[in-house]
Write an enzyme that holds these catalytic residues in place. Sequence first.
Site, PDB file in Angstrom:
ATOM      1  N   ILE A  34       1.096 -36.931  60.877  1.00 31.06           N
ATOM      2  CA  ILE A  34      -0.286 -36.733  61.304  1.00 31.06           C
ATOM      3  C   ILE A  34      -1.016 -38.072  61.485  1.00 31.06           C
ATOM      4  CG2 ILE A  34      -1.454 -36.622  59.051  1.00 31.06           C
ATOM      5  CD1 ILE A  34      -2.769 -34.004  60.032  1.00 31.06           C
ATOM      6  N   ASN A  94       9.985 -42.764  50.560  1.00 30.12           N
ATOM      7  CA  ASN A  94       9.244 -43.243  49.400  1.00 30.12           C
ATOM      8  C   ASN A  94       9.521 -42.327  48.214  1.00 30.12           C
ATOM      9  OD1 ASN A  94       7.955 -45.338  50.853  1.00 30.12           O
ATOM     10  ND2 ASN A  94       6.510 -43.854  51.703  1.00 30.12           N
ATOM     11  N   GLU A 102       3.314 -39.982  48.514  1.00 34.25           N
ATOM     12  CA  GLU A 102       2.076 -39.206  48.409  1.00 34.25           C
ATOM     13  C   GLU A 102       2.333 -37.711  48.376  1.00 34.25           C
ATOM     14  OE1 GLU A 102      -0.380 -40.555  51.609  1.00 34.25           O
ATOM     15  OE2 GLU A 102      -0.550 -42.570  50.761  1.00 34.25           O
ATOM     16  N   HIS A 107      10.941 -36.344  51.820  1.00 37.73           N
ATOM     17  CA  HIS A 107      10.825 -36.528  53.270  1.00 37.73           C
ATOM     18  C   HIS A 107      11.318 -37.906  53.659  1.00 37.73           C
ATOM     19  CE1 HIS A 107       6.993 -37.622  51.350  1.00 37.73           C
ATOM     20  NE2 HIS A 107       6.880 -38.574  52.254  1.00 37.73           N
ATOM     21  N   HIS A 109      10.744 -40.718  56.603  1.00 37.48           N
ATOM     22  CA  HIS A 109       9.977 -41.178  57.747  1.00 37.48           C
ATOM     23  C   HIS A 109      10.981 -41.717  58.764  1.00 37.48           C
ATOM     24  CE1 HIS A 109       5.992 -41.366  55.624  1.00 37.48           C
ATOM     25  NE2 HIS A 109       6.791 -41.435  54.576  1.00 37.48           N
TER      26      HIS A 109
HETATM   27  P1  5GP Z   1       4.539 -40.522  51.746  1.00 31.44           P
HETATM   28  O1  5GP Z   1       3.484 -41.543  51.456  1.00 31.44           O
HETATM   29  O2  5GP Z   1       4.503 -39.378  50.777  1.00 31.44           O
HETATM   30  O3  5GP Z   1       5.908 -41.110  51.917  1.00 31.44           O
HETATM   31  O4  5GP Z   1       4.198 -39.967  53.190  1.00 31.44           O
HETATM   32  C1  5GP Z   1       3.481 -38.809  53.424  1.00 31.44           C
HETATM   33  C2  5GP Z   1       3.221 -38.742  54.917  1.00 31.44           C
HETATM   34  O5  5GP Z   1       2.777 -37.459  55.230  1.00 31.44           O
HETATM   35  C3  5GP Z   1       2.124 -39.718  55.398  1.00 31.44           C
HETATM   36  O6  5GP Z   1       2.679 -40.592  56.374  1.00 31.44           O
HETATM   37  C4  5GP Z   1       1.051 -38.798  55.966  1.00 31.44           C
HETATM   38  O7  5GP Z   1       0.439 -39.314  57.118  1.00 31.44           O
HETATM   39  C5  5GP Z   1       1.824 -37.519  56.253  1.00 31.44           C
HETATM   40  N1  5GP Z   1       1.026 -36.305  56.166  1.00 31.44           N
HETATM   41  C6  5GP Z   1       0.173 -35.958  55.167  1.00 31.44           C
HETATM   42  N2  5GP Z   1      -0.368 -34.754  55.413  1.00 31.44           N
HETATM   43  C7  5GP Z   1       0.173 -34.327  56.576  1.00 31.44           C
HETATM   44  C8  5GP Z   1       0.004 -33.134  57.339  1.00 31.44           C
HETATM   45  O8  5GP Z   1      -0.739 -32.215  57.004  1.00 31.44           O
HETATM   46  N3  5GP Z   1       0.734 -33.037  58.491  1.00 31.44           N
HETATM   47  C9  5GP Z   1       1.590 -34.019  58.915  1.00 31.44           C
HETATM   48  N4  5GP Z   1       2.239 -33.820  60.058  1.00 31.44           N
HETATM   49  N5  5GP Z   1       1.772 -35.157  58.208  1.00 31.44           N
HETATM   50  C10 5GP Z   1       1.066 -35.305  57.062  1.00 31.44           C
END
Ligand code: 5GP
Length: 121
Positions: A34, A94, A102, A107, A109
């Site tokens: 997003i 991460n 987060e 997941h 990336h």
């Molecule tokens: P993390 O920091 O956990 O590795 O990455 C979480 C990712 O999820 C972030 O890059 C953030 O932009 C993405 N993200 C968070 N909420 C949503 C959402 O509702 N939809 C999508 N498509 N991505 C999300």
Amino acid sequence: MNYDDNNIFAKILNGKIPCNKIYEDNFVLSFYDINPQKKIHALVIPKGKYIDLDDFSLNASPEEMVGLIKGINKVAKKLNVSTDLGRGYRVLSNISDHGGQEVPHLHFHLFGGEKIGRMVE
Ligand code: 5GP
């Protein structure tokens, strides 16, 4: 730590929250981030309830593991960044606090479409 059924990716998986889907099969779902950090920024998540890569490594079945790794390649092909179709990409996961995670559902990336740059800021 237990898996949180209300995390945002769990809600995407069960259809409560929409996503911009790229690819789906029995093992993975992929959709666009997003808040994209690069020209192409996709996310690839396993369908099973795993908090992070440690949880997945310890508890996922061999089929799920193969499905996730193959799924990443299928997404890369679909986005034309795989080494046979494009110019490569970066995959990053991460893990927990120091990793900067987060969303507590495993997941990956997938960044591509341009030079990704320094590995760690
Ligand atoms: P993390 O920091 O956990 O590795 O990455 C979480 C990712 O999820 C972030 O890059 C953030 O932009 C993405 N993200 C968070 N909420 C949503 C959402 O509702 N939809 C999508 N498509 N991505 C999300």
